[in-house]
Design a protein around this motif. Sequence first.
Motif, PDB file in Angstrom:
ATOM      1  N   SER A   1     -27.915  42.039 -67.241  1.00 58.72           N
ATOM      2  CA  SER A   1     -28.730  43.232 -66.966  1.00 58.72           C
ATOM      3  C   SER A   1     -30.080  42.881 -66.372  1.00 58.72           C
ATOM      4  O   SER A   1     -31.022  43.680 -66.434  1.00 58.72           O
ATOM      5  CB  SER A   1     -28.912  44.043 -68.257  1.00 58.72           C
ATOM      6  N   PHE A   2     -30.197  41.712 -65.782  1.00 65.56           N
ATOM      7  CA  PHE A   2     -31.461  41.283 -65.186  1.00 65.56           C
ATOM      8  C   PHE A   2     -31.933  42.280 -64.128  1.00 65.56           C
ATOM      9  O   PHE A   2     -31.161  42.760 -63.313  1.00 65.56           O
ATOM     10  CB  PHE A   2     -31.286  39.891 -64.550  1.00 65.56           C
ATOM     11  N   GLY A   3     -33.230  42.602 -64.179  1.00 65.00           N
ATOM     12  CA  GLY A   3     -33.797  43.521 -63.191  1.00 65.00           C
ATOM     13  C   GLY A   3     -33.356  44.962 -63.369  1.00 65.00           C
ATOM     14  O   GLY A   3     -33.411  45.760 -62.429  1.00 65.00           O
ATOM     15  N   ASN A   4     -32.942  45.319 -64.589  1.00 62.54           N
ATOM     16  CA  ASN A   4     -32.484  46.680 -64.887  1.00 62.54           C
ATOM     17  C   ASN A   4     -31.176  47.036 -64.180  1.00 62.54           C
ATOM     18  O   ASN A   4     -30.833  48.206 -64.055  1.00 62.54           O
ATOM     19  CB  ASN A   4     -33.559  47.722 -64.536  1.00 62.54           C
ATOM     20  N   MET A   5     -30.460  46.025 -63.710  1.00 62.57           N
ATOM     21  CA  MET A   5     -29.113  46.256 -63.174  1.00 62.57           C
ATOM     22  C   MET A   5     -28.149  46.423 -64.345  1.00 62.57           C
ATOM     23  O   MET A   5     -28.181  45.635 -65.284  1.00 62.57           O
ATOM     24  CB  MET A   5     -28.671  45.092 -62.295  1.00 62.57           C
ATOM     25  N   VAL A   6     -27.331  47.458 -64.309  1.00 67.22           N
ATOM     26  CA  VAL A   6     -26.332  47.643 -65.356  1.00 67.22           C
ATOM     27  C   VAL A   6     -25.084  46.845 -64.963  1.00 67.22           C
ATOM     28  O   VAL A   6     -24.255  47.299 -64.188  1.00 67.22           O
ATOM     29  CB  VAL A   6     -25.989  49.130 -65.557  1.00 67.22           C
ATOM     30  N   GLN A   7     -25.028  45.610 -65.468  1.00 70.23           N
ATOM     31  CA  GLN A   7     -23.925  44.691 -65.227  1.00 70.23           C
ATOM     32  C   GLN A   7     -23.913  44.146 -63.796  1.00 70.23           C
ATOM     33  O   GLN A   7     -23.521  44.830 -62.858  1.00 70.23           O
ATOM     34  CB  GLN A   7     -22.575  45.352 -65.537  1.00 70.23           C
ATOM     35  N   TRP A   8     -24.356  42.907 -63.659  1.00 69.57           N
ATOM     36  CA  TRP A   8     -24.391  42.280 -62.333  1.00 69.57           C
ATOM     37  C   TRP A   8     -23.010  42.017 -61.749  1.00 69.57           C
ATOM     38  O   TRP A   8     -22.870  41.783 -60.554  1.00 69.57           O
ATOM     39  CB  TRP A   8     -25.199  40.977 -62.380  1.00 69.57           C
ATOM     40  N   ARG A   9     -21.976  42.062 -62.588  1.00 68.30           N
ATOM     41  CA  ARG A   9     -20.639  41.939 -62.008  1.00 68.30           C
ATOM     42  C   ARG A   9     -20.374  43.107 -61.066  1.00 68.30           C
ATOM     43  O   ARG A   9     -19.721  42.954 -60.032  1.00 68.30           O
ATOM     44  CB  ARG A   9     -19.573  41.865 -63.100  1.00 68.30           C
ATOM     45  N   TYR A  10     -20.896  44.293 -61.423  1.00 66.13           N
ATOM     46  CA  TYR A  10     -20.781  45.443 -60.524  1.00 66.13           C
ATOM     47  C   TYR A  10     -21.725  45.306 -59.334  1.00 66.13           C
ATOM     48  O   TYR A  10     -21.388  45.706 -58.214  1.00 66.13           O
ATOM     49  CB  TYR A  10     -21.077  46.743 -61.283  1.00 66.13           C
ATOM     50  N   GLY A  11     -22.910  44.750 -59.574  1.00 64.54           N
ATOM     51  CA  GLY A  11     -23.858  44.562 -58.480  1.00 64.54           C
ATOM     52  C   GLY A  11     -23.292  43.656 -57.400  1.00 64.54           C
ATOM     53  O   GLY A  11     -23.353  43.981 -56.198  1.00 64.54           O
ATOM     54  N   ILE A  12     -22.701  42.517 -57.810  1.00 65.37           N
ATOM     55  CA  ILE A  12     -22.157  41.550 -56.852  1.00 65.37           C
ATOM     56  C   ILE A  12     -20.806  42.010 -56.295  1.00 65.37           C
ATOM     57  O   ILE A  12     -20.521  41.870 -55.099  1.00 65.37           O
ATOM     58  CB  ILE A  12     -22.003  40.162 -57.517  1.00 65.37           C
ATOM     59  N   GLY A  13     -19.964  42.565 -57.170  1.00 61.73           N
ATOM     60  CA  GLY A  13     -18.606  42.907 -56.754  1.00 61.73           C
ATOM     61  C   GLY A  13     -18.448  44.274 -56.128  1.00 61.73           C
ATOM     62  O   GLY A  13     -17.440  44.528 -55.461  1.00 61.73           O
ATOM     63  N   LEU A  14     -19.438  45.166 -56.317  1.00 64.76           N
ATOM     64  CA  LEU A  14     -19.304  46.521 -55.790  1.00 64.76           C
ATOM     65  C   LEU A  14     -20.540  46.999 -55.022  1.00 64.76           C
ATOM     66  O   LEU A  14     -20.452  47.324 -53.838  1.00 64.76           O
ATOM     67  CB  LEU A  14     -19.013  47.501 -56.931  1.00 64.76           C
ATOM     68  N   TYR A  15     -21.694  47.068 -55.700  1.00 67.56           N
ATOM     69  CA  TYR A  15     -22.825  47.789 -55.133  1.00 67.56           C
ATOM     70  C   TYR A  15     -23.366  47.146 -53.854  1.00 67.56           C
ATOM     71  O   TYR A  15     -23.582  47.835 -52.843  1.00 67.56           O
ATOM     72  CB  TYR A  15     -23.946  47.924 -56.164  1.00 67.56           C
ATOM     73  N   ILE A  16     -23.595  45.836 -53.877  1.00 73.50           N
ATOM     74  CA  ILE A  16     -24.143  45.173 -52.689  1.00 73.50           C
ATOM     75  C   ILE A  16     -23.150  45.196 -51.528  1.00 73.50           C
ATOM     76  O   ILE A  16     -23.513  45.605 -50.409  1.00 73.50           O
ATOM     77  CB  ILE A  16     -24.587  43.732 -53.032  1.00 73.50           C
ATOM     78  N   PRO A  17     -21.879  44.790 -51.724  1.00 74.39           N
ATOM     79  CA  PRO A  17     -20.945  44.853 -50.586  1.00 74.39           C
ATOM     80  C   PRO A  17     -20.660  46.269 -50.100  1.00 74.39           C
ATOM     81  O   PRO A  17     -20.529  46.495 -48.894  1.00 74.39           O
ATOM     82  CB  PRO A  17     -19.668  44.178 -51.127  1.00 74.39           C
ATOM     83  N   PHE A  18     -20.617  47.251 -50.999  1.00 73.87           N
ATOM     84  CA  PHE A  18     -20.364  48.628 -50.561  1.00 73.87           C
ATOM     85  C   PHE A  18     -21.570  49.190 -49.808  1.00 73.87           C
ATOM     86  O   PHE A  18     -21.416  49.925 -48.825  1.00 73.87           O
ATOM     87  CB  PHE A  18     -20.014  49.515 -51.756  1.00 73.87           C
ATOM     88  N   PHE A  19     -22.785  48.858 -50.243  1.00 68.38           N
ATOM     89  CA  PHE A  19     -23.968  49.311 -49.511  1.00 68.38           C
ATOM     90  C   PHE A  19     -23.989  48.682 -48.117  1.00 68.38           C
ATOM     91  O   PHE A  19     -24.250  49.360 -47.114  1.00 68.38           O
ATOM     92  CB  PHE A  19     -25.242  48.927 -50.273  1.00 68.38           C
ATOM     93  N   THR A  20     -23.695  47.389 -48.052  1.00 66.34           N
ATOM     94  CA  THR A  20     -23.677  46.698 -46.761  1.00 66.34           C
ATOM     95  C   THR A  20     -22.600  47.273 -45.850  1.00 66.34           C
ATOM     96  O   THR A  20     -22.838  47.519 -44.658  1.00 66.34           O
ATOM     97  CB  THR A  20     -23.418  45.192 -46.982  1.00 66.34           C
ATOM     98  N   ALA A  21     -21.421  47.526 -46.413  1.00 69.09           N
ATOM     99  CA  ALA A  21     -20.342  48.129 -45.618  1.00 69.09           C
ATOM    100  C   ALA A  21     -20.740  49.510 -45.124  1.00 69.09           C
ATOM    101  O   ALA A  21     -20.406  49.913 -44.001  1.00 69.09           O
ATOM    102  CB  ALA A  21     -19.064  48.210 -46.449  1.00 69.09           C
ATOM    103  N   GLY A  22     -21.471  50.254 -45.957  1.00 68.52           N
ATOM    104  CA  GLY A  22     -21.932  51.573 -45.543  1.00 68.52           C
ATOM    105  C   GLY A  22     -22.881  51.503 -44.360  1.00 68.52           C
ATOM    106  O   GLY A  22     -22.832  52.357 -43.460  1.00 68.52           O
ATOM    107  N   ILE A  23     -23.747  50.491 -44.342  1.00 66.22           N
ATOM    108  CA  ILE A  23     -24.666  50.311 -43.207  1.00 66.22           C
ATOM    109  C   ILE A  23     -23.880  50.032 -41.933  1.00 66.22           C
ATOM    110  O   ILE A  23     -24.111  50.657 -40.882  1.00 66.22           O
ATOM    111  CB  ILE A  23     -25.644  49.148 -43.487  1.00 66.22           C
ATOM    112  N   VAL A  24     -22.938  49.089 -42.011  1.00 67.02           N
ATOM    113  CA  VAL A  24     -22.126  48.748 -40.844  1.00 67.02           C
ATOM    114  C   VAL A  24     -21.294  49.957 -40.405  1.00 67.02           C
ATOM    115  O   VAL A  24     -21.170  50.256 -39.216  1.00 67.02           O
ATOM    116  CB  VAL A  24     -21.216  47.538 -41.148  1.00 67.02           C
TER     117      VAL A  24
END
Length: 321
Positions: free
Chosen positions: A116-139
Amino acid sequence: YFCPKSMGRKGFRRFVEDKLVRLGGGFLLYSLLLGPIMNLYCFAYSGYPITYRFYTGPTWFILWLLNFTMIYAVIAQFAAPVKMNMPHPVILLLFGAFLSAAFYGVAVGVPPEWMSFGNMVQWRYGIGLYIPFFTAGIVAGRNDWMKSVEEMETWCVWMLRTIVVGFWLLIFLEFGQYQIPIPGINIDGDALGNLLPPIYAVPMTLALIQLFHQYFNGTPPSKIAKSAGAAAYTVYIIHPLIYNVWIIAFIAILKAAGVSIWWSQEQMFLYLTIDPATGAPSLLPGSYIWAGFLWTFFLTQLTVWPLAHFMRQLPVLNKIL
């Protein structure tokens, strides 16, 4: 998805200012005011000490959305735009499998205290979902992938829908093997929980976008659909305040009907009843739990949407919400 077009239309400074007001303002509105107010009336009703608490609640996600957006805004100033047609949905499904591997790796490899570092609720979701999905949304936004989703071939649409329903069945069996129970089912819940989210999210996202385009995107949109779309962000921010009011109302009804309510001192806001045979805390009867679920769900929907519609028309809030 809409960030590239918004940046192109507004320019860097206006884009950043707008996101700081809308996302940063939404985060602070809940964390400093609405969330603490909700805690105060929940504390008061359940008999816990009444204290003001900075409480991020569901707006932790808005904070991280703001973080991702600011990072994009800076990178976009010097990085060349990525030109890329939308990959075939089958390729995206394979990408989902790769993300599941990353998700699993973080889940088993990162110590719990860092999850939960940095107020992220589970970094497994941050790495496996949120960051790649946000990046895919930009592209996707820069290359107009939405049109490709809308024009998917029929066989592809039904493939995605079938995969999604298959995952629903798998999830049902995993829960049902213990809760119903279902004999002869032996699904490892931990492994499923550490692998399923990304590989499920990819077909679900594509299937939902296509489904809403096909059946719900009227031209022009209906007044109700247009109002609901505009109010959705406000609903996300305020919904905990509303459903907790209806939960308290349901508990009050149970008390008025003679049901004993016991509040846990170890797990805040966990409430049980008292078993008259043993005098010990026990779960409410299943019928009461289902009644409470239906009561809370329907009354929350009936109140949160109109309230959000009118809230976002108030001075100051109309700039944030």
